[in-house]
Design a protein around this motif. Structure first.
Motif, PDB file in Angstrom:
ATOM      1  N   TYR D 139       0.821  -1.218   0.000  1.00  0.00           N
ATOM      2  CA  TYR D 139       0.000   0.000   0.000  1.00  0.00           C
ATOM      3  C   TYR D 139       0.853   1.266   0.000  1.00  0.00           C
ATOM      4  O   TYR D 139       0.353   2.347   0.278  1.00  0.00           O
ATOM      5  N   PHE D 141       1.868   3.041  -2.256  1.00  0.00           N
ATOM      6  CA  PHE D 141       1.318   4.061  -3.153  1.00  0.00           C
ATOM      7  C   PHE D 141      -0.218   4.006  -3.224  1.00  0.00           C
ATOM      8  O   PHE D 141      -0.824   4.342  -4.226  1.00  0.00           O
ATOM      9  N   ASN D 146      -5.385   2.905  -5.361  1.00  0.00           N
ATOM     10  CA  ASN D 146      -4.121   2.606  -6.053  1.00  0.00           C
ATOM     11  C   ASN D 146      -4.296   2.490  -7.571  1.00  0.00           C
ATOM     12  O   ASN D 146      -5.299   1.973  -8.056  1.00  0.00           O
ATOM     13  N   ILE D 147      -3.344   2.969  -8.285  1.00  0.00           N
ATOM     14  CA  ILE D 147      -3.416   2.909  -9.740  1.00  0.00           C
ATOM     15  C   ILE D 147      -3.320   1.460 -10.230  1.00  0.00           C
ATOM     16  O   ILE D 147      -3.791   1.136 -11.321  1.00  0.00           O
ATOM     17  N   ASN D 148      -2.775   0.595  -9.381  1.00  0.00           N
ATOM     18  CA  ASN D 148      -2.672  -0.820  -9.751  1.00  0.00           C
ATOM     19  C   ASN D 148      -3.840  -1.614  -9.174  1.00  0.00           C
ATOM     20  O   ASN D 148      -4.080  -1.610  -7.972  1.00  0.00           O
ATOM     21  N   SER D 188       0.037  11.763  -8.286  1.00  0.00           N
ATOM     22  CA  SER D 188      -1.124  11.000  -8.737  1.00  0.00           C
ATOM     23  C   SER D 188      -2.100  11.899  -9.480  1.00  0.00           C
ATOM     24  O   SER D 188      -2.086  13.110  -9.332  1.00  0.00           O
ATOM     25  N   ASN D 189      -2.917  11.282 -10.280  1.00  0.00           N
ATOM     26  CA  ASN D 189      -3.954  11.986 -11.029  1.00  0.00           C
ATOM     27  C   ASN D 189      -5.200  12.013 -10.146  1.00  0.00           C
ATOM     28  O   ASN D 189      -5.789  10.975  -9.848  1.00  0.00           O
ATOM     29  N   HIS D 192      -8.279  10.126 -11.392  1.00  0.00           N
ATOM     30  CA  HIS D 192      -8.152   8.666 -11.438  1.00  0.00           C
ATOM     31  C   HIS D 192      -8.262   8.053 -10.047  1.00  0.00           C
ATOM     32  O   HIS D 192      -8.958   7.060  -9.844  1.00  0.00           O
ATOM     33  N   LEU D 194      -9.634   9.287  -7.421  1.00  0.00           N
ATOM     34  CA  LEU D 194     -10.990   9.456  -6.870  1.00  0.00           C
ATOM     35  C   LEU D 194     -11.944   8.439  -7.497  1.00  0.00           C
ATOM     36  O   LEU D 194     -12.768   7.829  -6.805  1.00  0.00           O
ATOM     37  N   GLN D 195     -11.805   8.239  -8.805  1.00  0.00           N
ATOM     38  CA  GLN D 195     -12.659   7.258  -9.466  1.00  0.00           C
ATOM     39  C   GLN D 195     -12.374   5.852  -8.955  1.00  0.00           C
ATOM     40  O   GLN D 195     -13.296   5.081  -8.675  1.00  0.00           O
TER      41      GLN D 195
END
Lengths: 426, 426, 426, 426
Positions: D139, D141, D146-148, D188-189, D192, D194-195
């Motif tokens: 965790y 990131f 997480n983007i992954n 981070s974006n 992204h 938040l979504q």
């Protein structure tokens, strides 16, 4: 008073050679890095920010006001001032009127003056934070949220008046800054005033023409020092949702608690299609309303990064209405506004230089160091030649502040208007 | 592990042509503006910042710590890490030890390692905010300010030990960060703990070698959450004055309440000849200890403006001891430190570009707009070519981060030290 | 208009039985706990707070001002208003004049009016943050710190005038609130303006009569939004030390950055014998200047704990000059001041209830839980009966707000002065 | 170890006479004022606050931790500690488990232990801010954001596990505190993450049993120092709305930017039926997590005023889940929790004393002074006798702290568990 085109060109000529050198060098560099320089130039040239009609005179604090000379005292003169700004910077192609300070008497004449400067009428602003002479009801204890219906009704009617005035001028949006709140615990019932506010904005919303937008501003404190009814983006967003599709939130940079991450709020609102308006200024302590970019230019750049991203990726969000909302306590208001406009263009240009593909890739890899490098690479670039280029492509000044001074604009205004002219407004 | 000189040069060669282009263009521009480019380059090349020995491993928060691989687990390895940083950036020519985390066992050997990297030992730091195993007295309720004499005496003795250790290594200054304070109203008597602290620092001061300086750090809160004994520069300044000529205040960028004007504090301290040490980092909320320049680079520039002014105009103030005091929770510590060092050099270079004569003249005229223009002109300049030039003039990398990655330094360190090595420290 | 003594007594009689019940119960409890109730009552009765002459009218914000009816428009009327406050509360036995708003034309007459209300003239306040009509020099860019000597000299001369005016009225202290600062980075040279300020206050100090004190106020921001010359207690303390023994710092509760530990500053200043003046108000966001005790009453209690400790243990510190420095935007100013005075008395009474011996013992044991219990025990006590008792012992009202309303004071003032009278001041 | 009922009663007897005196006097007063004293007593007695399982050991800061003796090292021992608290205060009738720190091995046994103390299992808390040993995904990131996808899935699965564990114990709600965010601009974006978060909480929501609630906590910063995905109530509210009727916001007092008006947020959420959970603590600077009521008790009272109003007027809002979320760095955790519980009861009792009818009437009249008087009258009342009465009505201690000490509870725990026992948790 107007800027003489020939004089302007004459001054530009003196700076042209230096500009060409720096622009060519920078343009070349950026092209090598794969940037679409022409596309960036076009975006910069197209970017127009509204000037509020009350910002052409000296501002003040509760401790007093130090006057300025040659202030515009009529709406025509205010538009003339914006005309000067726009001629020099080519970025101020709109004016945002505050009612009742700037009710036109002759709409046709006013529209012609504006058109002659290539200026449009952007969002109109209502004022229910002051009592007007001969007003029947007082806003001392609130307007749209007031516990007394008569005050609420007066405030609603005023907002509808403002829409009607704006409509005659070609405006397409209404900005509601609701200063209502309380100074002491217990003074008001949070739920009642919020409900009143929701009901009131819905009433105003009903009067909104089909092609208009309504912007709901938020602010945590001042002029009320305990609570403010629309205290944050969450409340504004909730109210906008309650009204409907034409209602949006409006972000003013100075209207946040210390350390708020504003760029994140911008991203959230655009993702949800609800960022309607945006007010520029800068601040160190509270709603200081100082020159844009004079205190936290990197923060402005990060906010523009969110804005650029939203404008490119969020079709659900309309193109925002931009306005400068700053005060000019110790500077010549026109010089101050030029500095603000330049800072806005600078932040926008730098945000446009961010390599979004590389950034997305680095984010995907959680390469935090690289992400920072990408942003800082864009930010550290000296983009002034780009801004100059965009400006002269539209007939503006290479160096607006120097040109303003060389043209002795303020002296001309004083000559025309006198030393003691006073602008309406705060 | 060490950076291979040949490899470094090889990588530099790839970037040299681009560097030459940009440097020549910028240098030319600046020369035309009357800047002493060589003088600026020399100042940049001479500027050296100490790296604290505990900053080479991963940092954490009270909620935990995400480890990093290849961390240095001995003092030698820590010095090696600083050596790598210094080789690449040529700006990290000093290490600042924290005792008891880094007590050398073999002084001669340690000094040789440092010398081999061209690194000196800057200020030594005491630690009285944690209890060491087998310590007789606890610092749970304070150290130099403790109401119990035994704890105070232990803390005084520790500081004197630190001086002695530093002395053997060639350090010339002691930094005291006193975390003492209270978590609850009433917990301590403000006057008693302040008096105890004054008495304690005077005791330590007595043990200071003639050619040493003592730096007294201040911080408003954390790890204590109601009061901190040395809460602000005023208290630190008062204590330094009480000690004598060799005692100074130390400014850490993250140790201020929200919105503090730090550059003004710097100017006041230098005017009074009392700015001894300076810790770099950045923050958005509190003492966040993130990478220098990553959040508020303009603020850093303004602070450097005060520092540059003081270094040039305040002979009464000694040359300050610089240190990076940041934490590295999610970045490779070495990459993070490179980014910090670059941000420091950038702010310094931009501050050196401010035309002080023009600024003084504009201030004299109260030409506020011009004052802002002068500062922003310097700040908006892209100074990266200057920094690169200064770096390669000393044998460093044109682009340290890229070089660090191209050289696969971290991979080399992991190979050498393993995945699970852990640095002492926080 | 004056409060009729007979009417006051008549109203008191209605509340007396309830007061007696509660007072007897509380007094009995406190006596059992070993408190010296009579000593506390005497301290409460002796505690007198000055009312500033400008605080009797409605205040406002930069966004406007909602007027109030029956405002005093002459100095005599202002003193009458303080007389009403003092009659009801017996805590407002002093007035603090602001010059040039309140220059007496007939000193003898003014002194007689004040004496008839049993009111003395406390610290006099200078005003160099506004330009007066016909002033030769402007303070737009500063007064005592101004880069131009003429402005500084005018400001120095004004302060000396204020001393002379105060001297004729029996005042014994001068309060300097220096609003000077800057709105933009680079606008002023921090060291020059600080040096100018030090030189200026030293000039004023020279003109101070032997038995006078000079108070130097500090404030972090507003009306200047980038820097303020005297930004914190450290700067004020430094300047007071530079002047001499008769110069002191003045603490205004609203003049601090967010989260400042003010009670610690109070303790430090008293320990060093340098707390000369103290301004009461309350705030949530900035220098909100709302009613004392309306937002953070526990904080006020903790500050009083420091004050009480200092008054009892720091003979090196003079008895401070107390003043209320609040604004009255939406309340009747007199009612607001009554609420402030009651909150001050409440905090003072509770602080007097703290068992200092027990507290010292618990601190010695590091019994943090007990320390908190001791403070909270004092704070949780309902001390209203004590305050009532102290008030009626001097002839005041048991319940000042109710009495003020029952006596229809405001209506009387409106009758006397009219609806549209306007007080000078902000 | 358990509190001996006989001993408790014995100690109570010593305090009973004093209690009776004060209670009778207060009760009598309040009855005369028309208060429903019995109703208030019942509400106080019914009010139960959950204790988090990790709060029974010593807390720490990133600078270290000073241990405490006799800490509970098993879940049984933690429940025993809550049992002691509950026996003494009769206000701590629930425990809130943190997973994976407190996974029961024998559910039946654990439930029996809890039942024997009359303690229920309130909201269960997931932990995705730390990596667990042997976890497949990190965790570092982010977790739910997480983007992954793999990390997100692991975090979702963990939350579902937590629901299942809670379900077996009789819990009816899940609290999600999502620490995810970023430390650096660009990392981070915002859209992204938040979504991703919205998608993840919806997944968890699907697994929620029909009679459960899900609480979404928000926090502006820490452990991430640039952005936090769920940074404010607006974001939490938006996510809860996106999930559905069983999803709610959770307010933690320490999770706000400086100067936030929390009581207004509480009112807004309850008006919209979305305040699900509430975490008590206090703070001066950030998320300091110090004893409830130790810094800003008036603010706590105002928040309770909003809570009481909502509980009585907002049937659309469920009864909130209460929990103490504080850290115990230098106090005995049990004593600290007792002080917190008393402060909560005090604020609640005072809020219950507010005359809501009078307040509504004064608000209607815009009688701001009266509104303040009404609140302050309630607040200034010494309600300790009421709280004591409510406590003894259920068999608790008149004076819990004194009783805890008289019973030598800590000494007993040390005897049982040893000096060096360590509680799991932070």
């Amino acid at each position: 008073m107007r800027v003489d085109e020939n004089q302007l060109e004459g001054i530009n000529k003196e700076h042209l050679s230096l500009h060409d050198d720096t622009y060519n060098f920078l343009g070349n560099m950026l092209s090598k890095q794969g940037k679409d320089v022409d596309g960036i130039l076009k975006k910069l040239a197209d970017f127009q920010v509204a000037i509020p009609s009350w910002a052409l005179g000296a501002g003040g604090t509760r401790f007093g006001r130090f006057g300025f000379q040659g202030e515009p005292s009529t709406l025509e003169q205010k538009i003339d001032d914006v005309g000067i700004l726009h001629k020099l910077t080519q970025t101020a192609g709109a004016i945002s009127l505050h009612i009742p300070w700037d009710v036109p008497s002759d709409y046709k004449a006013i529209k012609e003056v504006a058109a002659s400067h290539d200026i449009i009428f952007d969002a109109v602003n209502s004022n229910t934070f002051q009592d007007q002479k001969n007003a029947k009801e007082s806003y001392k204890f609130g307007s749209l949220s007031n516990i007394n219906k008569a005050s609420r009704d007066q405030a609603i009617a005023h907002n509808i008046d403002v829409i009607n005035i704006g409509d005659k001028l070609g405006s397409k949006s209404l900005t509601i800054w609701l200063a209502d709140g309380s100074n002491f615990p217990g003074q008001s019932n949070f739920q009642h005033v919020l409900q009143n506010t929701e009901d009131s904005v819905k009433e105003i919303y009903k009067a909104l023409p089909e092609d208009w937008k309504m912007f709901i501003e938020y602010k945590p404190y001042e002029p009320n020092f305990y609570s403010t009814v629309i205290q944050d983006w969450g409340t504004s967003f909730m109210l906008a949702n309650a009204c409907g599709d034409k209602a949006y939130s409006l972000v003013d940079l100075g209207h946040h608690l210390p350390n708020t991450n504003i760029e994140q709020i911008v991203s959230t609102l655009m993702m949800k299609g609800k960022l309607g308006g945006f007010h520029f200024n800068d601040s160190k302590y509270g709603d200081d309303d100082v020159t844009v970019g004079s205190i936290k230019p990197y923060s402005l750049f990060l906010i523009f990064n969110s804005l650029v991203y939203g404008m490119e990726n969020n079709p659900q969000n309309p193109y925002p209405a931009w306005m400068i909302d700053a005060s000019h306590n110790i500077k010549d208001p026109l010089e101050d506004l030029i500095q603000s406009l330049e800072a806005i263009q600078e932040a926008y240009a730098k945000a446009l230089l961010i390599d979004q593909d590389q950034l997305a890739a680095a984010q995907k890899d959680n390469d935090v160091v690289k992400c920072q490098e990408i942003l800082q690479n864009a930010y550290r670039t000296d983009v002034r030649p780009l801004i100059e280029k965009a400006r002269i492509s539209r007939g503006g000044a290479i160096n607006p502040i120097e040109t303003y001074r060389a043209l002795k604009v303020r002296q001309g205004l004083i000559k025309e208007r006198g030393i003691n002219s006073v602008a309406s407004g705060l």
